[in-house]
Design an enzyme around this catalytic site. Structure first.
Site, PDB file in Angstrom:
ATOM      1  CD  GLU A  31     -80.742  41.046  39.471  1.00  0.00           C
ATOM      2  OE1 GLU A  31     -81.188  40.227  40.302  1.00  0.00           O
ATOM      3  OE2 GLU A  31     -81.288  41.270  38.375  1.00  0.00           O
ATOM      4  CE1 TYR A  70     -78.825  38.723  37.727  1.00  0.00           C
ATOM      5  CE2 TYR A  70     -77.876  39.524  35.684  1.00  0.00           C
ATOM      6  CZ  TYR A  70     -78.970  39.102  36.409  1.00  0.00           C
ATOM      7  OH  TYR A  70     -80.212  39.057  35.821  1.00  0.00           O
ATOM      8  CG  HIS A  77     -86.282  40.736  41.520  1.00  0.00           C
ATOM      9  ND1 HIS A  77     -85.427  41.790  41.747  1.00  0.00           N
ATOM     10  CD2 HIS A  77     -85.537  39.783  40.891  1.00  0.00           C
ATOM     11  CE1 HIS A  77     -84.225  41.498  41.260  1.00  0.00           C
ATOM     12  NE2 HIS A  77     -84.269  40.284  40.750  1.00  0.00           N
ATOM     13  CG  HIS A  83     -82.781  36.125  42.618  1.00  0.00           C
ATOM     14  ND1 HIS A  83     -81.554  36.677  42.871  1.00  0.00           N
ATOM     15  CD2 HIS A  83     -83.286  36.827  41.564  1.00  0.00           C
ATOM     16  CE1 HIS A  83     -81.322  37.659  42.020  1.00  0.00           C
ATOM     17  NE2 HIS A  83     -82.365  37.764  41.208  1.00  0.00           N
ATOM     18  CD  GLU A  84     -86.297  36.023  39.294  1.00  0.00           C
ATOM     19  OE1 GLU A  84     -86.840  37.151  39.304  1.00  0.00           O
ATOM     20  OE2 GLU A  84     -85.222  35.804  38.709  1.00  0.00           O
TER      21      GLU A  84
END
Length: 703
Positions: free
Chosen positions: A522, A632, A497, A493-494
């Protein structure tokens, strides 16, 4: 929880002399090079500034940017032009964005407390300056004048930038009376200072509890080996994620879990409760001054959702689908608890407590899906996961990563990498990985944008730089860093980004990277979480830490099937947090502990632990998600649509789809509306079907 802290970011332990050397599996496209080649003037970031230097550079930066705003504000109204107004402001914003984060980022990661403090003070000063320059009525009048006279058919992004500056000025009340402007400015500065204090308190918290080996029954040997011991031979357990979450899921002793849960949701309780409740009042005051019915409606105006009615409708419809599943799951968990109490001689209190929930949800995975977490973690050593993750992202997005040897970093555990386009060889950006906990470090997982990837005054693209900060277990005493599967998901996930920051190709720094609508930010990272639930990618990022053997098929199959485990309770928890956030920011004041407890009981069916206040450590509420935590769930609708409609259908490792995704979604940054990006990539309007399918909610009658 993963939190992208908007713009900067935006959301704890010991230093170690061990420096993890990453082993890259065969076939993974990655190399290394000396920092003299890679870390050149295109990445001018310095991480050795002293507290005095931070203060000095902060003052210099403020003076430099203020000078530009003074010049624009002093222009004759009739003489404003693209060059002397729009370009001047764009260049000043780029200078500011490129210079700021070497000053305010160290507060989250620097090992030196004095530097962290200086960085926090710099952040306060810069945030107050943000308020000042955002409320320059003289500059606003010139922007408005330029908007009216501009007839040269500007590029879409130029027009978007100009319109955005006007919108932001109006949202600061620059069209209202001087008295209102002054009150908005004063209150906004106070809001900024309090938000920084809220998060500093959490970052500096170093609470730990001491337990005997008996009190930690049920926890794996690898967990115990990672804990410090007291002189009496007991174990010190901190509230950091690698300590807290495994204990809450695996410890057989309910009293140990109760103590940990109480401590975890009492972090900074007294000081941060006061701060948060003051923030709620101040935000409501500003919204009222500006003519909005609530702070929630104020922040939602420039999001995809637009107003609280749309958010409430979305969350309520989701809750209606989840409610019957939640009832069924609670009933099953209560039966598990009753059985265990009888077997182990514990008193059965007839309810699910907050310290019971993660423990019995973990048991549901074991009972219904037979997922052996102790066995599974052995196949996810950090170095193998990193190599596999890199390989997947590189293949999918058409990139290659190189480790920059000898790079200038803020801690010995940190590594710097350079990303290149695999076809042209062009360097597109650089990223840092800071993956282990230490004292004073930001306690969650997040991506920090450090340098924007946009066009500079010379017409050339600036090299974007980002940092991924996480808190994965450190290797210790012969044990490597082993990740739980949910940590692998967080990593994906990160890093999504990070790729959003690096792939961005915009004209203006205002739109670079993750600077999109908050309820769209997100989407790219959530979409990429799906790869950790697919067999082929899981094989690529796993092997046993002892002998390198692959994960057995049956274990993988059980893991993948367990994705829908506890879907009701897990998503009801998100509904609780979304509704708490909306409630707190739809009223002029609130008792935060009471609001959380009420929603927790009414929706989740689990009472909040007496004496705690979860919202005092709910960093999103002071980190850019105030009134917007619903994002989210909202983003997940679109991320699932993208995955199932394109990648799942055309091939999860299809480079053609991956490159289209990079071009349409990642490169655009915030220069295009989120909905327009979605329609372009999907070839149609987005829909919710994939979202409900992923949650196991496709048939409302039988769910």
């Amino acid at each position: 929880m993963c939190a992208l802290m908007v713009a900067v970011c935006r959301t704890l332990c010991r230093s170690s002399k061990h420096h993890l050397r990453m082993k890259i599996p065969q076939g993974s496209v990655m190399s290394t090079r000396d920092c003299s080649q890679a870390e050149n003037s295109r990445n001018p970031l310095r991480w050795d500034l002293s507290p005095d230097e931070i203060r000095s550079v902060t003052d210099t930066l403020i003076a430099r940017v203020k000078k530009v705003y003074d010049e624009v504000g002093s222009l004759h109204i009739e003489s404003v032009s693209t060059e002397n107004t729009l370009e001047a402001l764009a260049n000043a914003k780029l200078d500011y964005a490129s210079s700021r984060h070497v000053l305010d980022f160290p507060q989250y990661v620097c090992p030196n407390k004095e530097v962290r403090s200086a960085s926090t003070e710099a952040d306060k000063k810069l945030s107050e300056f943000d308020v000042e320059i955002s409320m320059r009525e003289d500059v606003f009048k010139r922007i408005k004048a330029l908007q009216k006279k501009f007839q040269d058919n500007p590029s879409t992004e130029e027009k978007r930038f100009l319109d955005r500056l006007v919108t932001l000025g109006q949202r600061k009340g620059l069209h209202l009376s001087k008295e209102i402007q002054q009150e908005v400015k004063r209150t906004s500065k106070l809001i900024s200072d309090l938000s920084i204090e809220f998060n500093r308190n959490l970052n500096e918290d170093n609470t730990f509890l001491v337990f005997s080996e008996q009190e930690l029954g049920g926890l794996a040997e690898s967990y115990l080996n990672g804990l410090e011991r007291t002189a009496e031979g007991k174990y010190k357990v901190t509230l950091e994620y690698p300590h807290y979450h495994p204990l809450m899921k695996r410890c057989h002793n309910p009293e140990t879990r109760r103590k940990m849960e109480t401590a975890f949701h009492s972090r900074c309780k007294q000081v941060n409760t006061a701060i948060l409740e003051q923030l709620i009042q101040l935000r409501a005051k500003v919204a009222d001054l500006l003519g909005y019915s609530s702070h929630a409606n104020y922040v939602l105006e420039i999001n995809m959702a637009k107003h609280t009615g749309n958010v409430s409708g979305f969350i309520d419809a989701f809750y209606d689908r989840l409610k019957p599943i939640g009832i069924k799951e609670r009933k099953y968990i209560l039966a598990l608890k009753k059985r265990e109490c009888l077997m182990k001689g514990f008193q059965f209190d007839g309810q699910i407590n907050a310290w019971d929930l993660p423990y019995y949800m973990n048991q549901v995975e074991q009972c219904k899906f037979a997922v052996n977490k102790d066995k599974l973690i052995e196949y996810f050593p950090l170095e193998v996961v990193t190599g596999g993750l890199f390989g997947i992202y590189q293949e999918l997005l058409g990139l290659t990563f190189e480790e920059v040897k000898g790079a200038h970093v803020w801690h010995e555990d940190v590594k710097l990498y350079s990303a290149h386009d695999s076809e042209t060889g062009e360097e597109i950006g650089q990223f840092y990985l800071d993956l282990h906990p230490r004292e004073g470090k930001y306690g969650h997982a997040a991506c920090f944008g450090l340098l924007p990837g946009c066009r500079g005054p010379d017409g050339k693209r600036r090299l974007p730089v980002a940092a991924m900060v996480a808190n994965f277990t450190k290797p210790r005493k012969g044990w490597p860093s082993l990740l739980q599967h949910h940590e692998v998901e967080t990593y994906f996930h990160e890093f999504g980004h990070v790729m959003h920051e690096l792939c961005s190709k915009t004209t203006f720094s205002e739109f670079t990277g993750t600077q999109v609508e908050t309820d769209f930010v997100e989407v790219p990272s959530q979409m990429l979480e799906n790869w950790v639930w697919e067999k082929e990618p899981l094989r690529r990022m796993s092997s046993h830490y002892k002998d390198g053997t692959p994960v057995p098929d049956d274990l993988l199959d059980k893991l993948i099937a367990s994705r829908v485990a506890n879907t009701g309770l897990m998503n009801l928890r998100q509904v609780v947090l979304s509704k708490v956030d909306q409630s707190l920011h739809s009223c002029p004041s609130a008792d935060t502990a009471e609001v959380f407890a009420q929603h927790c009981q009414d929706i989740l069916g689990v009472p909040a632990t007496p004496g705690t206040n979860m919202t005092a450590s709910f960093s999103h509420l002071a980190g850019g998600y105030d009134g917007q935590y619903y994002s989210y769930l909202w983003s997940e609708v679109y991320s699932m649509d993208i995955f199932f409609s394109r990648f799942k259908k055309e091939g999860i490792m299809n480079p053609k789809v991956g490159k289209e995704y990079r071009k349409v979604i990642l490169e655009a940054g915030g220069a295009v509306d989120g909905m327009d990006m979605l329609k372009s990539f999907l070839g149609r309007e987005p829909c919710q079907d994939a979202f409900f399918q992923c949650k196991g909610l496709t048939d409302t009658k039988t769910s």
